[in-house]
Design a protein around this motif. Structure first.
Motif, mmCIF file in Angstrom:
data_model
loop_
_atom_site.group_PDB
_atom_site.id
_atom_site.type_symbol
_atom_site.label_atom_id
_atom_site.label_comp_id
_atom_site.label_asym_id
_atom_site.label_seq_id
_atom_site.Cartn_x
_atom_site.Cartn_y
_atom_site.Cartn_z
ATOM 1 N N LYS A 1 14.407 45.562 58.850
ATOM 2 C CA LYS A 1 15.328 44.698 59.588
ATOM 3 C C LYS A 1 14.841 43.247 59.531
ATOM 4 O O LYS A 1 15.642 42.321 59.361
ATOM 5 C CB LYS A 1 15.459 45.171 61.035
ATOM 6 C CG LYS A 1 16.275 46.444 61.189
ATOM 7 C CD LYS A 1 16.464 46.810 62.653
ATOM 8 C CE LYS A 1 17.378 48.021 62.802
ATOM 9 N NZ LYS A 1 17.637 48.338 64.235
ATOM 10 N N GLU B 1 18.435 41.556 68.372
ATOM 11 C CA GLU B 1 19.590 42.468 68.406
ATOM 12 C C GLU B 1 20.302 42.418 69.745
ATOM 13 O O GLU B 1 21.525 42.636 69.814
ATOM 14 C CB GLU B 1 19.133 43.884 68.086
ATOM 15 C CG GLU B 1 18.711 44.067 66.633
ATOM 16 C CD GLU B 1 18.411 45.511 66.276
ATOM 17 O OE1 GLU B 1 18.734 45.920 65.150
ATOM 18 O OE2 GLU B 1 17.854 46.235 67.136
ATOM 19 N N THR C 1 23.150 45.110 66.664
ATOM 20 C CA THR C 1 22.251 45.837 65.771
ATOM 21 C C THR C 1 22.290 45.268 64.354
ATOM 22 O O THR C 1 23.365 44.997 63.807
ATOM 23 C CB THR C 1 22.627 47.329 65.717
ATOM 24 O OG1 THR C 1 22.562 47.865 67.039
ATOM 25 C CG2 THR C 1 21.658 48.102 64.819
#
Length: 246
Positions: A96, A160, A165
């Motif tokens: 991420k 997030e 997300t």
């Protein structure tokens, strides 16, 4: 191993990583210059460290750290780590991070001393540059010093919470962290926000809280040079009496 992971942030663009950039970035400094912040009876010595430098520079960093440790300064240091126990959970967070920034340079550094490159920029080998040493090489005793940084997963989860997300596609999931990243990174607005308000901003807030909440009157902070300006702002938000001594 995961708990001791140091996440290094590659922030050189092809424009900034030029010979001119090297002279103004601090990479060629022979020794660091301490900054002094003061509030009432509390003194903070801030060492703005560079993650690439000359051997003499890091030797001086270690000398300063050893000296201040002997003078009973409380040492706060920079190190983004993780509290995740499962490797697959850590890899997800790392991917991420990579989605937002386009890279995840962890542990291996970003200086190529064999081919004499910083990122994509060539540099003159006469400078004999090296990556920042590990904590021991900087004179930091982790048994007594305090890691005044946040966890990688907290950095991602805070982002997030603001933006939703981070969506990873099949390319993100299938490309391991050691491979070249050829997937589609997040848009530039999200990357800018992540770097400015989380990699810098959120960590500056956390460092300021550590300083204010510390019971010590003598604090030594060894942290990335890019954090000093933001730290001053965060301390001023908490108490306007904080001043930088010249």
């Amino acid at each position: 191993m995961m708990r001791s992971l140091l996440v290094l942030f590659l922030v050189c663009s092809s424009l900034s990583c030029s010979p001119l950039w090297m002279h103004f970035s601090g990479v060629l400094e022979e020794k660091p210059e301490l900054k002094v912040l003061s509030h009432a009876e509390k003194e903070v010595l801030f060492l703005p460290i560079h993650h690439i430098g000359q051997e003499s520079y890091y030797e001086e960093v270690k000398r300063i750290t050893d000296s201040l440790d002997q003078q009973a300064y409380t040492i706060l240091y920079e190190q983004v780590s993780t509290g995740l126990r499962e490797m697959e959970d850590f890899i997800l967070m790392a991917k991420k991070f990579r989605k937002l920034t386009g890279s995840f340079d962890a542990g291996t550094g970003y200086l190529d001393t064999v081919n004499h490159k910083i990122g994509s920029m060539d540099y003159d080998p006469k400078y004999q540059l090296m990556n920042q040493p590990d904590l021991v090489g900087l004179g930091i005793d982790t048994a007594t010093a305090i890691r005044a940084d946040i966890l990688l997963e907290d950095l991602i989860l805070a982002f997030e919470k603001k933006h939703g997300t981070i969506q990873l596609d099949s390319c993100d999931l299938e490309t391991d962290l050691e491979s070249d990243y050829l997937c589609n990174a997040s848009n530039s607005d999200l990357e800018t926000d992540f770097r400015k308000n989380f990699i810098l901003g959120l960590r500056n807030e956390n460092l300021a809280r550590h300083i204010v909440q510390s019971e010590s009157e003598k604090i030594f902070v060894i942290y990335g040079a890019s954090h000093f300006k933001g730290l001053k702002k965060e301390l001023a938000k908490l108490n306007s009496a904080w001043v930088e001594l010249k």
